[in-house]
Enzyme design. Structure first.
Site, PDB file in Angstrom:
ATOM      1  N   MET A  59      -7.669 -14.372 -17.855  1.00  0.00           N
ATOM      2  CA  MET A  59      -8.723 -14.942 -17.004  1.00  0.00           C
ATOM      3  C   MET A  59      -9.560 -15.935 -17.826  1.00  0.00           C
ATOM      4  O   MET A  59     -10.697 -16.254 -17.473  1.00  0.00           O
ATOM      5  CB  MET A  59      -9.616 -13.841 -16.443  1.00  0.00           C
ATOM      6  N   GLU A  76      -9.822 -13.807 -29.964  1.00  0.00           N
ATOM      7  CA  GLU A  76      -8.722 -13.438 -30.867  1.00  0.00           C
ATOM      8  C   GLU A  76      -7.772 -12.399 -30.247  1.00  0.00           C
ATOM      9  O   GLU A  76      -6.602 -12.348 -30.601  1.00  0.00           O
ATOM     10  CB  GLU A  76      -9.272 -12.913 -32.198  1.00  0.00           C
ATOM     11  N   GLY A  77      -8.290 -11.573 -29.354  1.00  0.00           N
ATOM     12  CA  GLY A  77      -7.427 -10.591 -28.682  1.00  0.00           C
ATOM     13  C   GLY A  77      -6.340 -11.310 -27.892  1.00  0.00           C
ATOM     14  O   GLY A  77      -5.144 -11.018 -28.031  1.00  0.00           O
ATOM     15  N   HIS A  78      -6.750 -12.286 -27.079  1.00  0.00           N
ATOM     16  CA  HIS A  78      -5.769 -13.074 -26.313  1.00  0.00           C
ATOM     17  C   HIS A  78      -4.815 -13.798 -27.263  1.00  0.00           C
ATOM     18  O   HIS A  78      -3.609 -13.851 -27.031  1.00  0.00           O
ATOM     19  CB  HIS A  78      -6.476 -14.135 -25.464  1.00  0.00           C
ATOM     20  N   GLN A 100      -9.898  -9.058  -7.885  1.00  0.00           N
ATOM     21  CA  GLN A 100     -10.085  -7.862  -8.703  1.00  0.00           C
ATOM     22  C   GLN A 100     -11.553  -7.581  -9.042  1.00  0.00           C
ATOM     23  O   GLN A 100     -11.851  -6.675  -9.799  1.00  0.00           O
ATOM     24  CB  GLN A 100      -9.244  -7.959  -9.976  1.00  0.00           C
ATOM     25  N   GLN A 126      -4.056  -3.601 -25.296  1.00  0.00           N
ATOM     26  CA  GLN A 126      -4.331  -2.154 -25.147  1.00  0.00           C
ATOM     27  C   GLN A 126      -5.775  -1.876 -24.747  1.00  0.00           C
ATOM     28  O   GLN A 126      -6.082  -0.803 -24.231  1.00  0.00           O
ATOM     29  CB  GLN A 126      -4.023  -1.435 -26.470  1.00  0.00           C
ATOM     30  N   LYS A 127      -6.652  -2.858 -24.944  1.00  0.00           N
ATOM     31  CA  LYS A 127      -8.056  -2.606 -24.610  1.00  0.00           C
ATOM     32  C   LYS A 127      -8.191  -2.219 -23.140  1.00  0.00           C
ATOM     33  O   LYS A 127      -8.925  -1.304 -22.793  1.00  0.00           O
ATOM     34  CB  LYS A 127      -8.936  -3.811 -24.924  1.00  0.00           C
ATOM     35  N   GLN A 142      -5.126  -0.655 -17.114  1.00  0.00           N
ATOM     36  CA  GLN A 142      -4.466  -1.827 -16.509  1.00  0.00           C
ATOM     37  C   GLN A 142      -3.030  -1.954 -17.035  1.00  0.00           C
ATOM     38  O   GLN A 142      -2.089  -2.147 -16.265  1.00  0.00           O
ATOM     39  CB  GLN A 142      -5.261  -3.096 -16.841  1.00  0.00           C
ATOM     40  N   SER A 144     -13.855  -8.729 -26.274  1.00  0.00           N
ATOM     41  CA  SER A 144     -13.795  -8.789 -24.818  1.00  0.00           C
ATOM     42  C   SER A 144     -14.501 -10.068 -24.388  1.00  0.00           C
ATOM     43  O   SER A 144     -15.486 -10.484 -25.012  1.00  0.00           O
ATOM     44  CB  SER A 144     -14.540  -7.572 -24.233  1.00  0.00           C
TER      45      SER A 144
END
Ligand code: PAF
Length: 280
Positions: A30, A35-37, A61, A148-149, A153, A185
């Site tokens: 989204m 850094e997670g993405h 959502q 995994q966060k 989902q 996040s």
């Protein structure tokens, strides 16, 4: 990087890639990339010939009083990050492209959505599954990458892939954290410095749960300790849930299951709702 906004054009492009025998890794997002993405994109690059990312803030959502309007949309910054990671194609549809008319068909899931985040966000996972199914049908990827966060989902999407026979391999990639331990996040953007410190309540509580689990295997005892830790030390935090669950089935458990116990939670820091989890 090609930026494609409509379905006909992206289908044409993907057909060409497939005719050339190229494998496609897909990272749906989204936006408000961090850094997670980027860790998902890097893994997708290692494992596929072509990486396609999507950015679409999916209205379906979000609940009525949630943050759809204020959800961050730093699209130029996101594009630069994706270019840098050598993403081949960014699929960037509008609401009108994704939902051109009233939707009659939704993807729902039994059991797995009636716990954890599904309790305070009862329509959330129907919105997620519906858009993800649409994206899978548009992109037809070989492999997809989720963090995994968003554990619930990821598990729900894994089940949908299995139940609806999508010919797709799902990868669930590790949580990326700040030095402090705070899980990255897009919603961390809502937090000021003080709130960022308070937000650590969740990760600290999960770690406390992990530590206790070495000595005491009783799940209820651990969940209570985690909750009490936050109640005692963080006056401004509201707990949504803090659970000890089976990491495969998401069911509540009585005793710790070696290597497949999920400690998970959601808290409110002011108006910001944050989630995190660890598997022990
Ligand atoms: O995790 C997200 O960013 C979203 O829920 C997803 C999977 C892209 C669907 O809109």
């Amino acid at each position: 990087m090609k930026v494609v906004k409509d379905i006909k054009s992206i289908r044409k492009l993907i057909k060409q890639y497939k005719m050339q025998g190229k494998s496609i890794g897909f990272v749906p997002t989204m936006g408000a990339l961090h850094e997670g993405h980027l860790s998902l994109i890097r893994k997708a690059r290692r494992e596929n010939d072509i990486v396609i990312a999507s950015i679409f803030v999916n209205p379906l959502q979000f609940g009525l009083n949630e943050d759809l309007e204020k959800y961050p949309r730093p699209i130029n910054k996101d594009k630069k990050l994706l270019e840098k990671e050598k993403v081949a194609v960014l699929f960037l549809p509008t609401n009108e492209i994704m939902y051109p008319h009233i939707l009659y068909t939704y993807v729902d899931i039994d059991k797995l959505k009636d716990c954890m985040c599904g309790l305070s966000r009862p329509t959330h996972f129907i919105g997620v599954l519906t858009v993800v199914a649409k994206l899978f049908n548009i992109i037809t990827p070989d492999k997809v990458y989720f963090g995994q966060k968003d554990y619930q989902q990821a598990m729900i999407i894994k089940k949908m892939i299995l139940d609806l026979n999508f010919p797709i391999k799902i990868n669930i990639c590790p949580i990326v954290r700040e030095k402090s331990g705070l899980a990255l996040s897009s919603r961390n953007m809502y937090l000021n410095e003080k709130e960022k410190l308070e937000a650590l309540a969740l990760y600290n509580a999960l770690n406390l749960g992990k530590e206790i689990s070495f000595k005491n295997k009783n799940a209820k005892f651990i969940a209570t300790k985690m909750k009490n830790y936050i109640l005692k030390n963080y006056k401004n935090i509201k707990i949504d849930y803090l659970n000890v669950r089976n990491a495969d089935t998401l069911e509540k458990i009585k005793h710790i299951l070696p290597k497949k116990t999920l400690l998970c939670g959601a808290i409110y820091v002011g108006k910001t709702r944050l989630i995190d989890n660890i598997i022990i």
